[in-house]
Write a protein that holds these residues in place. Structure first.
Motif, mmCIF file in Angstrom:
data_model
loop_
_atom_site.group_PDB
_atom_site.id
_atom_site.type_symbol
_atom_site.label_atom_id
_atom_site.label_comp_id
_atom_site.label_asym_id
_atom_site.label_seq_id
_atom_site.Cartn_x
_atom_site.Cartn_y
_atom_site.Cartn_z
ATOM 1 N N ILE A 26 -55.869 24.103 12.790
ATOM 2 C CA ILE A 26 -54.617 23.583 11.930
ATOM 3 C C ILE A 26 -54.420 24.659 11.021
ATOM 4 O O ILE A 26 -53.115 25.274 10.762
ATOM 5 N N ALA A 27 -55.048 25.002 10.100
ATOM 6 C CA ALA A 27 -55.206 26.054 8.976
ATOM 7 C C ALA A 27 -54.521 27.406 9.651
ATOM 8 O O ALA A 27 -53.289 28.053 9.083
ATOM 9 N N ALA A 64 -47.019 26.724 3.863
ATOM 10 C CA ALA A 64 -47.873 26.218 4.593
ATOM 11 C C ALA A 64 -48.554 24.797 4.205
ATOM 12 O O ALA A 64 -48.782 23.781 4.911
ATOM 13 N N MET A 65 -48.908 25.147 2.611
ATOM 14 C CA MET A 65 -49.463 23.925 2.260
ATOM 15 C C MET A 65 -48.567 22.681 2.048
ATOM 16 O O MET A 65 -48.788 21.486 2.202
ATOM 17 N N MET A 106 -45.934 21.883 4.116
ATOM 18 C CA MET A 106 -45.655 21.286 5.147
ATOM 19 C C MET A 106 -47.024 20.434 5.773
ATOM 20 O O MET A 106 -46.784 19.228 6.064
ATOM 21 N N LEU A 107 -48.306 20.911 5.219
ATOM 22 C CA LEU A 107 -49.411 19.895 5.505
ATOM 23 C C LEU A 107 -49.324 18.800 4.552
ATOM 24 O O LEU A 107 -49.620 17.746 5.238
ATOM 25 N N ASN A 108 -49.116 18.973 3.390
ATOM 26 C CA ASN A 108 -48.804 17.847 2.345
ATOM 27 C C ASN A 108 -47.895 16.889 2.989
ATOM 28 O O ASN A 108 -48.065 15.806 3.046
ATOM 29 N N PHE A 109 -46.879 17.185 3.509
ATOM 30 C CA PHE A 109 -45.553 16.481 3.865
ATOM 31 C C PHE A 109 -46.309 15.660 4.972
ATOM 32 O O PHE A 109 -45.913 14.461 4.997
ATOM 33 N N ALA A 164 -58.411 20.606 6.484
ATOM 34 C CA ALA A 164 -57.456 21.847 6.836
ATOM 35 C C ALA A 164 -56.856 22.509 5.562
ATOM 36 O O ALA A 164 -56.594 23.587 5.418
ATOM 37 N N LYS A 165 -56.672 21.749 4.510
ATOM 38 C CA LYS A 165 -56.243 22.142 3.078
ATOM 39 C C LYS A 165 -57.289 23.208 2.701
ATOM 40 O O LYS A 165 -56.902 24.307 2.179
ATOM 41 N N GLU A 166 -58.679 22.732 2.861
ATOM 42 C CA GLU A 166 -59.562 23.716 2.194
ATOM 43 C C GLU A 166 -59.577 25.020 3.421
ATOM 44 O O GLU A 166 -59.895 26.009 2.735
ATOM 45 N N GLU A 167 -59.479 24.870 4.304
ATOM 46 C CA GLU A 167 -59.493 25.976 5.391
ATOM 47 C C GLU A 167 -58.253 26.945 4.928
ATOM 48 O O GLU A 167 -58.257 28.107 5.133
ATOM 49 N N LEU A 168 -57.124 26.027 4.661
ATOM 50 C CA LEU A 168 -55.741 26.764 4.467
ATOM 51 C C LEU A 168 -56.025 27.879 3.332
ATOM 52 O O LEU A 168 -55.654 28.908 3.235
ATOM 53 N N LYS A 169 -56.756 27.384 2.356
ATOM 54 C CA LYS A 169 -56.936 28.105 1.156
ATOM 55 C C LYS A 169 -57.894 29.133 1.425
ATOM 56 O O LYS A 169 -57.609 30.601 0.895
#
Length: 109
Positions: free
Chosen positions: A49-50, A71-72, A74-77, A97-102
């Motif tokens: 996902i990330a 990106a963040m 869109m994920l939060n939305f 996925a938020k942590e992976e995005l970071k």
């Protein structure tokens, strides 16, 4: 003679007209800020996902903020829009996925 009230529009608490549809649905259908891979948020792999969000955000020329912000957002939305309908297991996957995005954007703390 009084006009009959239509069901098409009702007045909400703040005096605004409401069409019966949520603004978030319209955003999901019409927004073209990121071109996402179909069904990406249904994946059970936070890393996938990330990576997909990063790829979409860095390639997009239509975003307003930085690729990370887009990106963040869109994920939060997606998480917020799904709300209580999001299964708990998938909620955990998307939070991971938020942590992976970071990590993929080099913003680890």
């Amino acid at each position: 003679m009084a006009r009959p009230r239509t069901k098409k529009h009702t007045v909400g608490k703040a005096g605004r007209k409401r069409s019966g549809r949520k603004w978030s649905g319209r955003v999901s259908r019409t927004s073209d800020a990121l071109d996402l891979k179909g069904g990406i948020f249904k994946s059970n792999n936070p890393e996938e996902i990330a990576r997909s969000l990063k790829r979409s955000a860095t390639r997009s020329r239509r975003k307003k903020g930085t690729p990370y912000q887009s990106a963040m957002s869109m994920l939060n939305f997606y998480i917020n829009r799904a709300g209580k309908n999001l299964p708990e297991k998938q909620q955990h996957v998307l939070e991971d996925a938020k942590e992976e995005l970071k990590k993929v954007f080099g913003r680890e703390e």
